[in-house]
Motif scaffolding. Structure first.
Motif, PDB file in Angstrom:
ATOM      1  N   GLU A  52       5.076  16.463  -5.257  1.00  0.00           N
ATOM      2  CA  GLU A  52       5.300  17.733  -4.435  1.00  0.00           C
ATOM      3  C   GLU A  52       6.461  18.233  -3.959  1.00  0.00           C
ATOM      4  N   LEU A  53       7.527  17.384  -3.850  1.00  0.00           N
ATOM      5  CA  LEU A  53       9.037  17.532  -3.759  1.00  0.00           C
ATOM      6  C   LEU A  53       9.517  18.697  -4.542  1.00  0.00           C
ATOM      7  N   PHE A  65       4.379  11.423  -3.994  1.00  0.00           N
ATOM      8  CA  PHE A  65       5.122  12.524  -3.178  1.00  0.00           C
ATOM      9  C   PHE A  65       6.240  13.191  -4.001  1.00  0.00           C
ATOM     10  N   LYS A 115       8.048  20.820  -6.537  1.00  0.00           N
ATOM     11  CA  LYS A 115       7.616  22.096  -6.419  1.00  0.00           C
ATOM     12  C   LYS A 115       8.310  23.226  -5.434  1.00  0.00           C
ATOM     13  N   GLU A 116       8.925  22.531  -4.461  1.00  0.00           N
ATOM     14  CA  GLU A 116       9.790  23.448  -3.706  1.00  0.00           C
ATOM     15  C   GLU A 116      11.160  23.207  -3.527  1.00  0.00           C
ATOM     16  N   TYR A 150       0.749  -1.382  -0.021  1.00  0.00           N
ATOM     17  CA  TYR A 150      -0.032  -0.098   0.041  1.00  0.00           C
ATOM     18  C   TYR A 150       0.827   1.228  -0.126  1.00  0.00           C
ATOM     19  N   THR A 151       1.807   1.337   1.032  1.00  0.00           N
ATOM     20  CA  THR A 151       2.632   2.583   1.253  1.00  0.00           C
ATOM     21  C   THR A 151       3.273   3.101  -0.299  1.00  0.00           C
ATOM     22  N   ILE A 199       1.371   5.355  -2.402  1.00  0.00           N
ATOM     23  CA  ILE A 199       1.383   6.658  -2.049  1.00  0.00           C
ATOM     24  C   ILE A 199       2.645   7.428  -2.129  1.00  0.00           C
ATOM     25  N   ARG A 200       3.622   6.794  -1.910  1.00  0.00           N
ATOM     26  CA  ARG A 200       4.920   7.325  -1.811  1.00  0.00           C
ATOM     27  C   ARG A 200       5.293   7.920  -3.220  1.00  0.00           C
TER      28      ARG A 200
END
Lengths: 63, 797
Positions: free
Chosen positions: A46-47, A43, A49-50, A35-36, A39-40
């Motif tokens: 998202e990273l 991410f 972006k910053e 499962y994880t 989702i990972r």
């Protein structure tokens, strides 16, 4: 000897090869948590972006 | 601080910002803890956390000195997975992991603390595995860091005693071998199904057959070995279990196939053989899958702490492992810590919450010299105790020595499939012998052929699949309804229950809110404001409960405020003195009710009235009992006093047994007694005091307000919010058994069709290869549809 014996041998060796890969991946626990990682995977976006803000400090730490 | 009428929610944890709202960075927070976490994240460019999910956090708990024991090298070594002096690896169980933001922030720990090398979350198990540099960051600092951002690891005595458990992946390997061989054999045997006389096929037929034989060897001797073992064990204890005809079928299939290949009689049944084992293992796997984030095997060890602070004769404090505590040791128990051993209170104000170990609903006040039992939680300040016993010999922990904890409930239970398989095996063997005798007489060349064919076709593949697929599906449906069962066998046991025994505190009562009624002179608005502000300032559990029920929202400032621990609170405002506390504290001399918990109120030296705290029963309790009472007998076993007897009488159906002041051993004996009278008992409880009864009962169910916190060993965990659904879970369990019975009927029809071919001596491999998977797949489809329908009905209600 007929070529079919060679073909059979090759096909079985390849099949067994894949089977061994499967066993090893189970052994290493790749199927323990299915499962994880799903989702990972999300991410990373998202990273990105910053990164302009964090990248300098990050590379410093790693070096 | 503000006097807002509309309430805002905390940006970090989503709780109501009430009564205090802290504004920082244009965002509101419910407490300083949440604000700090937000600040940590924003300083480290981790505010992305809040983009993934709104209000994802949990309020960090206040801790001081709680993790000092991690500095103890011996304890730390037990917890660490790997340690080379430079790097350390540890896996924490973190109950608060609940959303994708949690994964994100925990996997980005190295942004908060550069000494963390990697961290990896396992979401279903709620664990995180962290690699860190131990020279720069100690284990304790790591735990404190995680606690400060709201991810406090749960470390208990169990982590200390049990080593790292090896994961059992045997079944997956077996499934892999069977699936691999099955697939390849299907390819190799496909040409033979059509019996075309083609040159190439005829020439290489033998090679193909020998390869199939080779592929099937590991399937029989590795993947299918468990069936032989189980059949052997069954026969030895004189039970004809379902694995007997399966093992018989497998061996006959294998031997006949080998004979056919060796003597060049035919192609054998390797496809059916491997397919059969493959399908059976899928059923097993399907049934075995369970909830990785829950544990059904816990004992007191996962509730007890690892270490405790010991004070030596020179008044030095040192953290020691709890197993090292000896009689006579002086121990320091801090606020919110657990008392690990039976002891005597030496100094300090003890307010002990025993609800989990004895079932007493309210915390008890203890004074110096009183005896304290292991398992209680200290609620007010620091106390010092002297140990009377070691951990294993304490009153509560002794319970685990009982035999009830060693029994295997699955073994003891005679399931539906066992009773059917017995008759089935006898009938099949009879048919095999009769038909063989018939052919011996008519055409003896066919006799052996018929004998083996009957055993092959009658192999109860479909029957063996019906149970795991039906119950496995039901297990998942129950899981969606927040009723988590340990294994599929529990469903069958639930369907056969004749008597249900409930615990009271925490099981049929809720500790979330309580009903408080006021007795005495009516309070004016101003007096209510005073009371509200007084209890707001106190952390005593009764004050918190009282505070929750009051609806005033005006905040005032007291001129003086004093909390006398163990007695009460007192404050003055504009010359008015308000006192709230025990009867003695407010000099109340009237009649006392020792069975009820009350708080007394005094204003300006005058007694005003008292607040009586009553248990709140779960919603729909009455309906649950009425519905359950139609099919089974009911009883209530409480560790609490008799204060609620009359109220329970009026709530419960007539004929319900009510017993009070039961200790854990008495509860266990009560259940045992019922079982000896022939009842099949379900125990529904919540705490350690029910652990014995839960283990002794046929089905032990734990009701839990938060399924992630500790629950004792049991067969199932029911989320408290779904308590009222209990009767429908019973109904569905019974329906599941009906579905299995229908599946049996279908598979018998297949078997009879197959037997027709077998007895007449016409069983061709192609017929077996079609009939066997067809029967298996249709049973799987039938059970899946039937259970999905039941699940849909369950959701609708």
């Amino acid at each position: 000897m007929s070529i079919i014996y060679l073909l059979l041998a090759i096909s079985i060796v390849i099949a067994i090869g894949f089977f061994i890969v499967f066993i090893i991946s189970v052994q290493k626990g790749q199927y323990d948590d299915v499962y994880t990682p799903s989702i990972r995977m999300l991410f990373d976006d998202e990273l990105v972006k910053e990164t302009p803000k964090t990248k300098p400090t990050k590379t410093e730490k790693q070096d | 601080m503000s006097k807002k009428i509309e309430t805002t929610t905390c940006y970090h944890c989503g709780d109501l910002c009430d009564p205090i709202e802290i504004i920082s960075d244009e965002k509101s927070f419910c407490c300083n803890g949440c604000k700090t976490v937000y600040e940590i994240f924003s300083e480290n460019d981790l505010t992305c956390y809040y983009d993934l999910q709104s209000a994802p956090g949990t309020t960090p708990a206040e801790i001081s000195g709680k993790y000092d024991f991690l500095e103890n090298q011996e304890i730390a070594n037990k917890l660490l997975e790997f340690d080379d002096g430079k790097h350390q690896i540890i896996t924490f169980y973190i109950p608060t992991i609940h959303c994708s933001s949690c994964i994100w922030v925990l996997e980005n720990l190295n942004k908060l603390q550069a000494s963390v090398t990697t961290s990896q979350v396992n979401f279903p198990k709620k664990t995180v595995r962290i690699t860190f540099m131990s020279e720069e960051l100690s284990l304790m600092q790591l735990v404190l860091l995680m606690s400060s951002i709201g991810y406090e690891p749960y470390i208990s005595l169990e982590d200390y005693t049990s080593g790292k458990k090896a994961v059992d992946r045997q079944l997956i390997y077996k499934l892999g071998v069977a699936g691999f061989a099955f697939g390849n054999i299907m390819f190799l045997s496909f040409p033979e199904y059509f019996e075309v006389n083609e040159f190439w096929l005829d020439r290489y037929k033998l090679v193909f057959r020998w390869i199939m034989l080779l592929f099937s060897i590991p399937v029989v001797f590795y993947s299918g070995w468990d069936y032989f073992v189980s059949a052997y064990k069954g026969l030895r204890s004189k039970i004809l279990n379902i694995d007997v005809p399966i093992a018989l079928g497998i061996s006959v299939l294998f031997l006949r196939s080998i004979a056919e290949v060796v003597f060049d009689l035919g192609s054998g049944f390797f496809d059916s053989l491997t397919g059969l084992i493959f399908f059976l293992l899928i059923g097993k796997y399907f049934q075995q899958r369970t909830y990785s984030f829950l544990s059904f095997e816990r004992d007191y060890k996962s509730y007890f702490p690892i270490a405790v602070t010991r004070i030596d004769t020179y008044k030095n404090e040192k953290t020691v492992q709890v197993y090292e505590i000896k009689k006579g040791d002086r121990l320091l128990i801090r606020n919110d810590e657990l008392i690990p051993v039976d002891g005597i209170l030496i100094s300090g104000n003890a307010l002990v919450d025993y609800s989990f170990v004895t079932g007493e609903a309210t915390a008890v006040q203890k004074i110096s010299g009183d005896k304290l039992f292991a398992g209680g939680k200290q609620l007010s300040g620091v106390i010092e105790i002297e140990a009377l016993k070691s951990v294993e010999q304490s009153y509560l922990t002794q319970l685990w020595g009982n035999e009830a904890f060693k029994e295997d409930k699955v073994q003891a239970f005679n399931s539906l499939i066992d009773s059917i398989s017995k008759r089935f095996t006898i009938v099949v063997l009879a048919i095999a012998f009769i038909s063989t005798a018939f052919w011996m007489y008519h055409d003896s060349t066919k006799a052996l052929n018929v004998f083996t064919a009957v055993l092959i076709i009658a192999c109860p593949c479909a029957i063996a699949l019906a149970t795991p697929f039906t119950l496995g599906n039901m297990l998942r449906i129950f899981g969606q309804q927040k009723f988590y069962l340990k294994n599929a066998n529990v469903i069958e046991r639930i369907a056969k229950i004749t008597m249900i025994v409930f615990d009271k505190t925490g099981t049929i009562t809720t500790n979330k809110k309580s009903v408080i009624n006021y007795e005495g002179e009516a309070l004016s608005e101003q007096e209510e404001v005073l009371l509200f502000n007084l209890v707001r300032a106190s952390n005593h559990p009764l004050s918190r409960q009282l505070y929750d029920t009051l609806s005033v929202k005006e905040i005032i400032k007291f001129d003086t405020f004093e909390e006398i621990i163990g007695k009460g609170i007192e404050a003055t405002h504009n010359g008015i003195t308000i006192k709230v506390g025990s009867a003695k504290y407010v000099n109340y001399s009237g009649e006392l009710n020792s069975l009820q918990t009350s708080v007394y109120l005094q204003l300006d030296g005058k007694y005003k009235g008292r607040f009586n705290f009553q248990n709140t029963y779960r919603e729909g309790l009455n309906d649950v009992f009425e519905a359950l009472n139609t099919n089974s007998k009911l009883a209530i076993l409480s560790g609490d006093n008799e204060g609620e007897r009359e109220r329970l009488r009026s709530l419960l159906p007539k004929g319900t047994t009510l017993l009070f002041q039961q200790n854990p051993q008495q509860k266990l004996d009560f259940v045992k007694d019922l079982q000896q009278k022939g009842e099949r008992v379900m125990m529904i409880g919540d705490g350690l005091n029910d652990a014995g009864a839960l283990a002794q009962s046929d089905v032990g169910i734990v009701v839990s307000e938060n399924i992630n916190v500790f629950s004792p060993a049991c067969d199932g965990i029911l989320d408290a919010s779904h308590f009222s659904r209990l009767p429908s879970y019973f109904n569905v369990s019974k329906k599941s058994l009906k579905i299995i019975k229908w599946s049996f009927v279908f598979s018998f029809i297949y078997n009879i069709t197959g037997l027709y071919f077998a007895i007449t001596g016409n069983l061709l491999p192609v017929i077996a290869a079609i009939l066997m998977p067809l029967s298996s797949i249709s049973i799987v489809v039938f059970t899946t549809i039937a259970t999905a329908y039941e699940g849909k009905m369950l959701r609708k209600k």
